[in-house]
Structure formats: C-alpha cells, structure tokens
Design an enzyme around this catalytic site. Structure first.
Site, short mmCIF file in Angstrom:
data_model
loop_
_atom_site.label_atom_id
_atom_site.label_comp_id
_atom_site.label_asym_id
_atom_site.label_seq_id
_atom_site.Cartn_x
_atom_site.Cartn_y
_atom_site.Cartn_z
CB SER A 180 41.00 30.40 42.60
OG SER A 180 41.17 29.26 41.80
CE LYS B 19 44.62 30.29 40.64
NZ LYS B 19 43.50 29.89 39.81
CB SER C 214 40.93 31.91 38.00
OG SER C 214 41.13 31.27 39.25
CE LYS D 189 41.51 34.45 41.05
NZ LYS D 189 40.26 33.70 40.82
#
Length: 529
Positions: A98, A101, A156, A267
């Site tokens: 993720s 992103k 997320s 993140k």
C-alpha cells in the site's frame, strides 16, 4: 625607551592592527591552463536545474556506523539535498504493497482540485479482492477529492484509489501508465506499477530508493504532507454518502505510539509477499529525512525507522556551500566594467547559490571535502568516495552585459578553470598583474576619458602609508634609545680614564686631587703608584 617613544610605538602598532583588519587582500589574476575547453551555462533557468539524487550505497569506512536493522532493504535520504545517508540493498526490486498509494495521491494532487467530486463505479468498488483494504464505499456514492485523499492515506482504501484512478485517466489501466511516467520523471529506475493501490501483482514492484524519491515529491506538497500526517479522520454523513464514521491511521509514528519528534507523515503497507513496508518523513533542525524500510518483521518497521532517524539526526549536519567555498572565483572583478560604483559595490558575473549545501558527518569539516566541476557550471562535493552535495555557479546576465569582450572571454571559462589556487592545477599567479589590479582599484579611466576614483581604496592606501611611516619613526626612536650608534662607547671611554686610588683622592692624567675637607698626616709618595 622613553615614555614618548613608547607612545609612538603603541600608536604605530595600533594602526597596523587596524589596517590588517580593514584592508582586503590584493586581487590576483588567475588564468586557465592551456588547452582547456571553456564552457558556461546559458541562462538562469538552466543553471538552477535540480540535480538528480545520487544513487549509490554507502561503503566509506569513515562514514558514521549505522544501526543494525531487520528490514531486508532500506534507505535514509535527506530530502533537501537528495543525499543518501544510509542504504541497505536499496536498489533491489521489492513489492511495495500500500505504499504505492503515495504515488496515487501525488498524481491526484497534480491533476485534480480538492473540491472536485468522485463517484464510485462498479469496477472501482468490486475489482478489489475481498482481503484487500477498504473503507466501505458503495457503487454510486460520491465524495470530494479531499475526502478521497484522506480515505487513501489514513484508511488505506483500495476502492478509493481505484476511483481516483478512473477520475484522472478513465480507467485503472491507463492510470497505471501515468504512474510509470511520473515515476520515471522523478528518477525511478527500478519501478513498474500496474494498479493504483498496491495489491500484489508479480509485475508491480519498486525499490526502497525509488520509493524514497516518490515520498520526497509527496512531502514537498504541503497539502499532501498535512493529509499524510493525520492520525484520525472523520467522514460525516452526506446526501451522497450516508455513513458517519472515523478512520484511524495504523502508522505508529504518526499516532505517537512510537514517539519520534518532527514526524512529517508517511504510509504503511503490507502483504504476505511484501512483508511490513513503511515510508516516513521527519524534520529535525536543518535536516528533512525520508526513511523507507521494506519487507520488515511485524512491528519492527517502526523500530527500524526510529533507529535510522536517530542515526541521521545525531551524525549529520548541513553546511551551506556559500559559507565555506572560496576556491571558485573569477578574474574579472574590474570594478568599472563590472558596474562597480564609487563606494565599492559590484555584481560579479558568477555567484554561488545561497540555498545549496553539503550534508556531511558532524566529525567532518568542509575543508576535508573534494570538489569536482562538470558541465554547465555544476560543482560536486565528495567525502572520500561518497558524494555529499552539489551546486551550480549562477550567472548574472546583467553583469555579463557590462563586460568588455576580453572580460567576457575570461568569465565564460569552465568552472575548473575558475577554481582557486587551493587546487594548484589550473591557475597561475602573476604578481605584477596583482599590483596592476590594485592600481585599478584606486582609479580607472573609462573608454570616454572620464577618471573614476574609488574613495574607499584611496582612504585605505593613505592609511597604509601613514602606518608604515609611523612604524619607521617608532623603530628609529626605539633603536636610538639604546645608543647603539657610538654614544655609549664614548661615555665608557671617559669613565675609563678616571682611576680611583682610595676613598679620599683620585688620579687623572698625572694630577692628584685631594677630596675637599679631608687631610692626611702622611705625605704623598708617587712611588706607591
């Protein structure tokens, strides 16, 4: 030494000290070595082009020792300079999960306004596998781009990433192509993206270094930096999205569970094949650090990140290049032809950037660095084999327009030609021309016959002469006070002619003189002498 002479000596000494503090060094001509190919940047826009971040692993034995971490690959990058402070297999291709992103949001901020709306399609919602991360958006619901960015960074949300991709490019496949284009623009060379959210695909990969470059661009956007540093976000119910709910960030450095001062955001990412992956930014003093750890053990991604941040802030400092660089100069400081006014101010054709700096270990001094010049006025600095910073010589078009043809030829020299006598390879010193240069500082006759006088240098020259004359007078008085020109010898000669015989009389030149008021019973007998 008499009191008057001591005062004169003290006055002369004071003038000398004042002179040494006020008078600048004599200007010196320096010529390029024969055979060099001069070149120079053509415009301000060209010379301010950002230098690509350096791609290498740190192997210098004199580099500060880094902590042991459990992540398989990692990098610690200083965002202001692009310099790498720590690297562990940082160009190895890994699955980003993720953390993908970050690039999705970067493109959203570039192509969309925060107030734009996004409506979820069937594909955006239901193409996400059941075990993928979601925040519960349904087909047909609408949220703003700002809400979408919070949903992606805090929650997320895979379905929100898909909806953003479709909003920008029309399809997730077309958006993946845009992601790869953007990554290439940022300097990524070990990356390939096939979706907007990072769910596992064998052809979806990046490296710790490439991910740091993406994060560097992400944190450079103030809006994204705020969104990416949000621990909790509230989704209120609206007419187009009926649910009221909160999202909680899983990044422990953002929530404070793993305390680190100056966190900028980041993140998280995880799949079974990617392992624990984490991207984080932080700022401390004059350092802006980005840390990426990939394929780490559960929970250790936060500890490893904190350890690398501590390593960076404790062992490195930024040093503005303009504060220590004196080697790169030019020989075209003719004050009249360079636009110099009567009070001595001037604008030189080249100058150093006030913002560029080197990033060096706290135990290293700037004079220990090696500088190497390149095309377009670029100067790179290395510590042993590790590059620590770079700058460009900035060309002033206004100053160049005031130059005469012979000065333009010298000012267009290659930076290595301009390099100071410290390198001792490409410059030759001419003493006679140095005095001629100083004469030009005193006065200058223009091409129209007008004589210009620099009052500052005239004053300093008078001060020099006054100090020299005072010093000569003081030295002469000092020497004279010791009577070393014969006066003392004559006095000793006169004293030598006088011989004392007893306490009552003395003899000088065959004549006996009796002490006044003293008489002896014995008669004088010169046979005793």
């Amino acid at each position: 030494m008499t009191k008057r002479n001591r005062k004169l000596a003290l006055c002369a000494f004071s003038c000398s000290v004042l002179l040494s503090a006020c008078l600048p060094a004599l200007p010196v001509y320096a010529e390029p070595a024969d055979g060099q190919d001069p070149s120079a940047p053509e415009s301000v826009s060209e010379i301010t082009e950002e230098v690509q971040a350096v791609q290498y692993e740190i192997t210098d034995p004199d580099w500060p020792p880094a902590p042991e971490i459990t992540a398989e690959t990692a990098v610690l990058l200083e965002a202001n300079t692009g310099m790498i402070l720590y690297g562990k297999d940082m160009h190895r291709r890994m699955y980003p999960a993720s953390t993908t992103k970050l690039l999705t949001c970067l493109l959203a901020a570039e192509y969309l306004d925060l107030s734009d709306t996004i409506t979820f399609s069937e594909n955006a919602v239901h193409s996400v596998p059941a075990d993928g991360s979601k925040i519960g958006m349904d087909t047909g619901e609408t949220i703003t781009v700002e809400q979408a960015l919070y949903g992606i960074m805090v929650g997320s949300a895979n379905e929100v990433s898909n909806a953003v991709a479709e909003k920008i490019s029309g399809s997730t496949e077309a958006f993946a192509e845009l992601m790869n284009q953007k990554a290439a623009e940022l300097g990524c060379t070990d990356s390939h993206f096939v979706n907007a959210h990072g769910y596992h695909d064998d052809d979806h990969y990046t490296s710790a270094y490439d991910l740091a470059l993406i994060a560097r661009a992400f944190f450079a956007d103030e809006t994204l930096a705020v969104i990416g540093n949000t621990p909790v976000y509230h989704f209120p119910a609206t007419a187009t999205q009926p649910d009221d709910f909160y999202l909680a960030n899983k990044h422990r450095l953002i929530t404070g569970e793993t305390p680190v001062a100056g966190v900028l955001g980041g993140k998280t990412g995880y799949t079974s094949l990617a392992g624990e992956t984490l991207v984080t930014g932080m700022e401390n003093k004059d350092l802006r650090l980005i840390c990426v750890v990939m394929k780490d053990a559960p929970g250790e991604q936060f500890n490893d990140t904190r350890a690398l941040f501590s390593y960076g802030t404790a062992n490195f400092r930024r040093e503005p290049i303009i504060d220590f660089e004196t080697s790169y100069t030019i020989s075209t400081d003719d004050w009249f032809r360079m636009g110099r006014d009567l009070l001595g101010s001037r604008e030189t054709p080249y100058s150093l950037s006030e913002t560029d700096s080197v990033l060096i270990p706290i135990t290293v001094q700037p004079w220990q660095l090696t500088s190497v010049s390149g095309d377009g006025g670029l100067i790179r600095y290395t510590f042993h084999d590790t590059e620590v910073g770079s700058t460009r010589l900035i060309r002033s078009e206004e100053a160049f327009s005031a130059l005469t043809p012979e000065l333009i030829e010298g000012a267009n020299a290659d930076p290595e030609t301009l390099k100071g006598e410290a390198d001792g390879e490409n410059r030759r010193f001419h003493l006679s021309e140095a005095f001629e240069k100083y004469r030009r500082h005193l006065y200058m006759i223009s091409r129209t016959g007008t004589t210009y006088i620099d009052v500052r240098y005239v004053f300093l020259t008078v001060l020099v002469l006054t100090a020299v004359i005072s010093l000569i007078i003081s030295l002469f008085s000092f020497i004279s006070s010791f009577n070393i020109f014969g006066g003392g010898r004559r006095k000793r000669r006169r004293r030598g002619n006088r011989t004392v015989y007893n306490n009552d009389d003395y003899f000088e030149q065959d004549t006996v003189y009796f002490h006044p008021g003293r008489f002896d019973d014995h008669s004088y007998d010169d046979s005793n002498y």
